[in-house]
Design a protein around this motif. Sequence first.
Motif, PDB file in Angstrom:
ATOM      1  N   GLU A 175       0.827  -1.203   0.000  1.00 57.78           N
ATOM      2  CA  GLU A 175       0.000   0.000   0.000  1.00 57.78           C
ATOM      3  C   GLU A 175       0.863   1.255   0.000  1.00 57.78           C
ATOM      4  O   GLU A 175       1.989   1.246   0.489  1.00 57.78           O
ATOM      5  N   ARG A 190      -5.641   9.660  -1.540  1.00 53.63           N
ATOM      6  CA  ARG A 190      -5.827   8.519  -2.431  1.00 53.63           C
ATOM      7  C   ARG A 190      -4.852   7.414  -2.043  1.00 53.63           C
ATOM      8  O   ARG A 190      -3.642   7.628  -2.056  1.00 53.63           O
ATOM      9  N   SER A 192      -3.267   3.622  -2.723  1.00 58.82           N
ATOM     10  CA  SER A 192      -3.003   2.681  -3.810  1.00 58.82           C
ATOM     11  C   SER A 192      -2.484   1.381  -3.220  1.00 58.82           C
ATOM     12  O   SER A 192      -1.829   1.377  -2.173  1.00 58.82           O
ATOM     13  N   ARG A 244     -10.155  -0.176  -9.609  1.00 58.92           N
ATOM     14  CA  ARG A 244      -9.044  -1.105  -9.789  1.00 58.92           C
ATOM     15  C   ARG A 244      -8.565  -1.096 -11.222  1.00 58.92           C
ATOM     16  O   ARG A 244      -9.307  -0.724 -12.142  1.00 58.92           O
ATOM     17  N   TYR A 299      -7.402   1.017  -5.844  1.00 56.53           N
ATOM     18  CA  TYR A 299      -7.255   2.376  -5.343  1.00 56.53           C
ATOM     19  C   TYR A 299      -8.448   2.716  -4.443  1.00 56.53           C
ATOM     20  O   TYR A 299      -9.541   2.156  -4.608  1.00 56.53           O
ATOM     21  N   GLN A 326     -10.082   6.356  -3.359  1.00 58.90           N
ATOM     22  CA  GLN A 326     -10.141   7.812  -3.315  1.00 58.90           C
ATOM     23  C   GLN A 326     -11.021   8.213  -2.148  1.00 58.90           C
ATOM     24  O   GLN A 326     -12.204   7.852  -2.112  1.00 58.90           O
TER      25      GLN A 326
END
Length: 121
Positions: free
Chosen positions: A6, A19, A21, A71, A79, A81
């Motif tokens: 991550e 955000r 990831s 994704r 992801y 957000q």
Amino acid sequence: QVQLGESGGGLVQAGGSLRLSCAASGSIISINIMGWYRQSRGKERELVATISSDSTAKYADSVKGRFTISRDNAKNMVYLQMNRLKPEDTAVYYCIADLIRGGTTLLYRYWGQGTQVTVSS
């Protein structure tokens, strides 16, 4: 060997955005569900959002309308957000992936190491 990594956590003021990831790497045959859990201090780990391989998304009621999960299947990435963040969103966020790794036919849930999100009031 499969790993989830991550990134994107940090400190943000209430009302702000972040955000997250997560990348799945290693010997992966296929990925079914990807998603995010979180755990606040003193609380149990809770589901935030999941997304299937056909991009069907589900959200916890507490984040609906504020968080969006997506994704990229080609990159094995997911992801999150997060908008209009609140102090109660403060937690360690964990990425998950239900996948079949090379050499097996079993679907198994893998977890990332977690990334801290802190929302100040």
